[in-house]
Structure formats: C-alpha cells, structure tokens
Design a protein around this motif. Structure first.
Motif, mmCIF file in Angstrom:
data_model
loop_
_atom_site.group_PDB
_atom_site.id
_atom_site.type_symbol
_atom_site.label_atom_id
_atom_site.label_comp_id
_atom_site.label_asym_id
_atom_site.label_seq_id
_atom_site.Cartn_x
_atom_site.Cartn_y
_atom_site.Cartn_z
ATOM 1 N N UNK A 158 -17.079 16.330 -40.181
ATOM 2 C CA UNK A 158 -18.465 16.389 -39.723
ATOM 3 C C UNK A 158 -19.229 17.475 -40.470
ATOM 4 N N UNK A 159 -18.638 18.660 -40.577
ATOM 5 C CA UNK A 159 -19.318 19.772 -41.248
ATOM 6 C C UNK A 159 -19.010 19.832 -42.734
ATOM 7 N N UNK A 160 -17.913 19.169 -43.167
ATOM 8 C CA UNK A 160 -17.527 19.209 -44.573
ATOM 9 C C UNK A 160 -16.786 20.473 -44.964
ATOM 10 N N UNK A 161 -16.429 21.311 -44.003
ATOM 11 C CA UNK A 161 -15.744 22.573 -44.306
ATOM 12 C C UNK A 161 -14.232 22.371 -44.321
ATOM 13 N N UNK A 162 -13.596 23.078 -45.271
ATOM 14 C CA UNK A 162 -12.138 23.084 -45.315
ATOM 15 C C UNK A 162 -11.652 24.473 -44.924
ATOM 16 N N UNK A 163 -10.439 24.516 -44.409
ATOM 17 C CA UNK A 163 -9.843 25.780 -44.010
ATOM 18 C C UNK A 163 -8.361 25.725 -44.356
ATOM 19 N N UNK B 227 5.030 15.413 -42.978
ATOM 20 C CA UNK B 227 3.946 15.173 -43.932
ATOM 21 C C UNK B 227 4.461 15.571 -45.303
ATOM 22 N N UNK B 228 4.099 14.784 -46.300
ATOM 23 C CA UNK B 228 4.569 14.996 -47.661
ATOM 24 C C UNK B 228 3.376 15.387 -48.521
ATOM 25 N N UNK B 229 3.495 16.515 -49.226
ATOM 26 C CA UNK B 229 2.371 17.021 -50.017
ATOM 27 C C UNK B 229 1.967 16.059 -51.127
ATOM 28 N N UNK B 230 2.933 15.438 -51.801
ATOM 29 C CA UNK B 230 2.605 14.564 -52.927
ATOM 30 C C UNK B 230 2.064 13.206 -52.487
ATOM 31 N N UNK B 231 2.238 12.836 -51.214
ATOM 32 C CA UNK B 231 1.756 11.553 -50.695
ATOM 33 C C UNK B 231 1.086 11.747 -49.344
ATOM 34 N N UNK B 232 -0.081 12.376 -49.312
ATOM 35 C CA UNK B 232 -0.703 12.652 -48.011
ATOM 36 C C UNK B 232 -1.084 11.400 -47.234
ATOM 37 N N UNK B 233 -1.379 10.305 -47.909
ATOM 38 C CA UNK B 233 -1.765 9.090 -47.194
ATOM 39 C C UNK B 233 -0.563 8.366 -46.589
ATOM 40 N N UNK B 234 0.635 8.690 -47.063
ATOM 41 C CA UNK B 234 1.840 8.032 -46.560
ATOM 42 C C UNK B 234 2.100 8.390 -45.104
ATOM 43 N N UNK B 235 1.864 9.634 -44.756
ATOM 44 C CA UNK B 235 2.070 10.077 -43.372
ATOM 45 C C UNK B 235 0.920 10.999 -43.006
ATOM 46 N N UNK B 236 -0.183 10.406 -42.674
ATOM 47 C CA UNK B 236 -1.406 11.172 -42.465
ATOM 48 C C UNK B 236 -1.773 11.257 -40.988
ATOM 49 N N UNK B 237 -2.545 12.270 -40.680
ATOM 50 C CA UNK B 237 -3.129 12.411 -39.353
ATOM 51 C C UNK B 237 -4.247 11.377 -39.223
ATOM 52 N N UNK B 238 -4.254 10.644 -38.134
ATOM 53 C CA UNK B 238 -5.281 9.626 -37.907
ATOM 54 C C UNK B 238 -6.257 10.151 -36.856
ATOM 55 N N UNK B 239 -7.296 10.823 -37.319
ATOM 56 C CA UNK B 239 -8.301 11.378 -36.414
ATOM 57 C C UNK B 239 -9.672 11.144 -37.032
ATOM 58 N N UNK B 240 -10.664 10.741 -36.235
ATOM 59 C CA UNK B 240 -11.989 10.461 -36.798
ATOM 60 C C UNK B 240 -12.709 11.700 -37.325
ATOM 61 N N UNK B 241 -12.376 12.889 -36.828
ATOM 62 C CA UNK B 241 -13.100 14.078 -37.255
ATOM 63 C C UNK B 241 -12.326 14.959 -38.219
ATOM 64 N N UNK B 242 -11.009 15.067 -38.065
ATOM 65 C CA UNK B 242 -10.226 16.038 -38.836
ATOM 66 C C UNK B 242 -9.210 15.371 -39.742
ATOM 67 N N UNK B 243 -8.985 15.989 -40.891
ATOM 68 C CA UNK B 243 -7.871 15.672 -41.784
ATOM 69 C C UNK B 243 -7.047 16.943 -41.944
#
Length: 163
Positions: free
Chosen positions: A80-85, A138-154
């Motif tokens: 929503x805000x476009x900020x990364x942390x 979660x695998x760093x080289x394949x983030x889409x393989x096991x990703x968090x499914x949330x509408x607001x956060x990745x």
C-alpha cells in the motif's frame, strides 16, 4: 419427418464413425515386453544398478549439503505504501511488521557456496486476525515457489547469517 430406415442408417454411420477414423497401430507403437518374460533368446535383461550407483543417485536427489545459520536477513514490502523494510532475525526470534508477526525457526544455506542461496523456516501470523498466513520454508533463490499470500504484505528471504 425422416424415414425410419434412413434414421437407422444415420445412427449406424454416427456410431461407426470413430471406429472407422482410427488408424492401424504403427510397428514402433507395439506393446513393449520385458525381456525377462520374452521367449526371444536374444532379448537382453537390463542389469540392476549396483549399490554404489544407487547411493550416488540418492545423494544427487538429496541436493547440496547445507549448513545451519544463526539467523536470517528478511525483507518486507508494504504494497500500500510501497515501503520496504529489512529485518535481521536470530533463530528463535520474532519481529513485528505492520500487522504481521514473523517468527524464524531455522535458516540453512549451501555449505559449498554460502552466498548462493538461503532457506528459512518461517511462521508468519496476522496479529489482528490471529491467523497463521504462512508456515514452512522460504527459498531466497525462488521467492515465488513458497511465498506469503497476503493482499498487503510481501515477505522474502535475502540470506542467512553465518556463525
């Protein structure tokens, strides 16, 4: 109105159509017979793999040897805000990111090339809904393989902290 004899002829033609459309099986599409059960004296029975060959195949299927890290670097994105942390978590530690609580259980990396990949075992809980959104690796080289499914956060893994 169609004559009953014509109707019967049409029905026969429709029923026989698929059978007439099939081709004869080609010579190379014949049923393969195991040489062990063949009457052909020239048939060769394939040899069983040796114990060493089976061991090498099992090791290749297992993947690279991993080492255990003492923590992990994670990155979170608020869509929503476009900020990364970025978060630096030790094994067994938790951190709050918006309404999410991130728990790190373990972080592993390839022992032969530590900078190539990272595997983090995470549990991500929505604090407001009191619901688990993600639990697993979660695998760093394949983030889409096991990703968090949330509408607001990745959330994804960047690397493991080595001892």
């Amino acid at each position: 109105m169609i004559h009953p004899l014509a109707r019967a002829g049409l029905c026969l033609l429709l029923a026989a159509g698929p059978a007439l459309a099939q081709d004869e099986p080609a010579q190379d599409q014949q049923l393969m017979i195991d040489p062990a059960f063949s009457d052909d004296p020239d048939a060769v029975v394939p040899a069983e793999p040796s114990a060493a060959e089976r061991q090498r195949a099992a090791e290749a299927a297992r993947g690279p040897e991993t080492a255990r890290g003492n923590g992990a670097e994670l990155r979170g994105l608020d869509k929503v805000t476009g900020r990364t942390q970025d978060f630096s978590l030790a094994v067994g530690e938790s951190v709050q990111f918006g309404r999410l609580r991130l728990d790190l259980a373990e972080c592993r990396y390839p022992a032969s090339d530590p900078s190539s990949d990272a595997y983090a075992e995470l549990t991500i809980t929505d604090s407001q809904a009191n619901a688990r959104l993600f639990a697993g690796w979660m695998i760093a080289s394949s983030p889409a393989l096991s990703a968090l499914d949330d509408p607001r956060y990745d959330v994804w893994v960047i690397s493991c902290n080595r001892a």
